[in-house]
Write an enzyme that holds these catalytic residues in place. Structure first.
Site, mmCIF file in Angstrom:
data_model
loop_
_atom_site.group_PDB
_atom_site.id
_atom_site.type_symbol
_atom_site.label_atom_id
_atom_site.label_comp_id
_atom_site.label_asym_id
_atom_site.label_seq_id
_atom_site.Cartn_x
_atom_site.Cartn_y
_atom_site.Cartn_z
ATOM 1 N N GLY A 68 0.809 -1.213 0.000
ATOM 2 C CA GLY A 68 0.000 0.000 0.000
ATOM 3 C C GLY A 68 0.845 1.266 0.000
ATOM 4 O O GLY A 68 0.527 2.242 -0.695
ATOM 5 N N SER A 69 1.923 1.262 0.755
ATOM 6 C CA SER A 69 2.763 2.468 0.842
ATOM 7 C C SER A 69 3.356 2.809 -0.518
ATOM 8 O O SER A 69 3.345 3.976 -0.935
ATOM 9 C CB SER A 69 3.899 2.264 1.852
ATOM 10 O OG SER A 69 3.364 2.016 3.133
ATOM 11 N N ASN A 148 -7.874 3.991 8.561
ATOM 12 C CA ASN A 148 -7.273 2.862 9.254
ATOM 13 C C ASN A 148 -7.355 2.964 10.774
ATOM 14 O O ASN A 148 -7.181 1.970 11.465
ATOM 15 C CB ASN A 148 -5.811 2.706 8.828
ATOM 16 C CG ASN A 148 -5.064 4.016 8.861
ATOM 17 O OD1 ASN A 148 -5.384 4.945 8.113
ATOM 18 N ND2 ASN A 148 -4.091 4.120 9.712
ATOM 19 N N GLN A 176 -7.791 -0.102 3.366
ATOM 20 C CA GLN A 176 -8.647 -0.640 4.419
ATOM 21 C C GLN A 176 -10.002 -1.118 3.901
ATOM 22 O O GLN A 176 -10.665 -1.922 4.561
ATOM 23 C CB GLN A 176 -8.869 0.409 5.522
ATOM 24 C CG GLN A 176 -7.652 0.669 6.388
ATOM 25 C CD GLN A 176 -7.281 -0.495 7.299
ATOM 26 O OE1 GLN A 176 -8.106 -1.340 7.636
ATOM 27 N NE2 GLN A 176 -6.023 -0.547 7.688
ATOM 28 N N SER A 196 -3.569 -3.271 -0.727
ATOM 29 C CA SER A 196 -2.474 -4.014 -0.123
ATOM 30 C C SER A 196 -2.942 -5.408 0.262
ATOM 31 O O SER A 196 -4.085 -5.598 0.664
ATOM 32 C CB SER A 196 -1.974 -3.261 1.119
ATOM 33 O OG SER A 196 -0.990 -4.019 1.781
ATOM 34 N N HIS A 198 -1.650 -7.579 2.719
ATOM 35 C CA HIS A 198 -1.616 -8.107 4.097
ATOM 36 C C HIS A 198 -2.757 -7.621 4.985
ATOM 37 O O HIS A 198 -2.874 -8.053 6.132
ATOM 38 C CB HIS A 198 -0.253 -7.853 4.755
ATOM 39 C CG HIS A 198 0.009 -6.447 5.192
ATOM 40 N ND1 HIS A 198 -0.097 -6.051 6.499
ATOM 41 C CD2 HIS A 198 0.381 -5.351 4.506
ATOM 42 C CE1 HIS A 198 0.212 -4.768 6.602
ATOM 43 N NE2 HIS A 198 0.500 -4.314 5.407
ATOM 44 N N CYS A 322 1.389 2.757 13.427
ATOM 45 C CA CYS A 322 2.408 3.732 13.042
ATOM 46 C C CYS A 322 2.595 4.785 14.122
ATOM 47 O O CYS A 322 3.696 5.128 14.485
ATOM 48 C CB CYS A 322 2.022 4.397 11.737
ATOM 49 S SG CYS A 322 1.341 3.231 10.564
#
Ligand SMILES: *Cc1c(COP(=O)(O)O)cnc(C)c1O
Length: 394
Positions: A68-69, A148, A176, A196, A198, A322
């Site tokens: 995702g990043s 998120n 998300q 993403s 995961h 984070c």
């Protein structure tokens, strides 16, 4: 009991099984022409088709990335660099994931201008604010689909419509929501979308970006020209195979999973608000992900609560993975306009389709007892003291 699925999820057994042969037996490089390479290529294209199908895209509109990043970085920097001669203004919200926010801070250091739209008490932007923020210089609107930390959903279809009415590219971080809330890139007017693996019971380190046909951007990674030159580097075949399977499982059972999770979600919300004094839900009650809850408890320190819950077998989080590392007040909760002391007492509970049988009463009981115990020790929760005076509030 693992209840931190917004941070990451367990790899589904079926997903793992489908991945395994691609580590050793089918180890070919998908860019080669001989048979073992062609097998990898076939697996790669099946995964691409599965991702595309789940968001109503075409398979050549899907580019695989490391997560995702990277997808967020590619969308935002890629458009900024491509369109910088046209304009240097970008619009976003105050509650974006760091992968978006930090990318925008970086672009500000290169003299791009960024408008951060407020989200008010319910954690949702106002369309009027968006309309007012648009200038002739605006090249990109990047606003996340589901948050998120607090789980609120933004009105992306309307945002996309406004972007297109004004000739502006629209990117949304759907990490998300993908696999949890219906996504249709056509209907929702999306040009670029980040997902993403995961977060949907797939492996870590793999993701994708949807790039609508006709949208051009500058690549971040130059090299051998894989992924149509947009993302060079030999593809992570086992990871991508797992991601494709995870996407298929999540999206083909989306309704059923969402119903099951939102039922547990609503039961937890009701019981916590009912049983615990001075407990509040962060973010809009209805416009939210089926699997995310975020509470705050007056006079509670989030970290202490997490540790107590963990000691009782429940793994949850405060803020996001984070921001909990840095122990700073959560920027997302701060953006809701909460008192600085209140943003430290938050608890995020995030479910997944494999959450399984759930004794909500026991869980709520553990939260209630933990909150009570912590409050007994808290100088902010002493009946003899004036809470507002202690926190310096009139
Ligand atoms: C997890 C997350 C990301 C980052 O995805 P990675 O695959 O971990 O890089 C980006 N945006 C949101 C909303 C997320 O929840």
């Amino acid at each position: 009991m693992y209840l931190d699925n917004s941070a990451t999820t367990r790899v589904n057994d079926e997903v793992l099984e489908e991945m395994l042969p691609y580590f050793n037996e089918e180890f070919g490089n998908p860019s080669t022409l001989y048979s073992i390479g062609r097998e990898s290529k076939k697996a790669l294209e099946l995964a691409r088709q599965r991702i595309a199908d789940s968001i109503n895209a075409k398979s050549d509109e899907i580019i695989f990335t490391s997560g995702g990043s990277e997808s967020d970085n590619l969308a935002i920097k890629g458009i900024a660099f491509k369109l910088q001669k046209k304009g240097r203004h970008i619009i976003t919200s105050e509650i974006e994931h760091p992968a978006v926010k930090e990318t925008l801070y970086f672009l500000e250091s290169l003299d791009f201008k960024v408008t951060y739209l407020p989200v008010y008490e319910n954690g949702i932007i106002k369309i009027e604010d968006l309309k007012e923020a648009i200038t002739p210089e605006t090249i990109l609107i990047t606003i996340m689909h589901g948050n998120n930390e607090i789980g609120t959903l933004q009105p992306i279809e309307e945002i996309g419509q406004i972007a297109h009415d004004n000739g502006i590219v629209f990117h949304t971080d759907a990490v998300q929501t993908f696999g949890k809330v219906e996504i249709d890139v056509e209907k929702q007017n999306i040009d670029l979308l980040s997902v993403s693996s995961h977060k949907i019971n797939g492996p870590k380190g793999v993701g994708a970006i949807y790039i609508k046909k006709g949208i051009r951007l500058v690549p971040l990674i130059h090299g051998g020209g894989q992924e149509r030159g947009i993302r060079s580097g030999t593809e992570n075949v086992p990871g991508i195979v797992g991601f494709g399977k995870a996407a298929e499982l999540a999206c083909s059972n989306l309704e059923e999973h969402a119903q099951k999770q939102s039922k547990i979600r609503d039961e937890i919300i009701e019981k916590v608000l009912d049983k615990i004094p001075e407990a509040y839900l962060n973010g809009d009650r209805n416009q939210r992900l089926p699997n995310v809850i975020n509470f705050r408890f007056k006079a509670i320190e989030g970290e202490s609560l997490i540790l107590l819950l963990d000691a009782n077998g429940y793994q949850t989080s405060t803020g996001s993975a984070c921001s909990s590392k840095t122990l700073e007040a959560s920027p997302v909760l701060t953006a809701l306009g909460l008192d600085p002391v209140d943003v430290h007492g938050s608890l995020r509970i995030s479910l997944s389709p494999d959450t399984g049988d759930f004794d909500v009463d026991d869980f709520v009981d553990v939260i209630a007892k933990s909150v009570e115990r912590l409050r007994q020790m808290s100088p902010l929760w002493n009946n003899d003291l004036d809470y507002n005076k202690i926190v310096g509030r009139k």
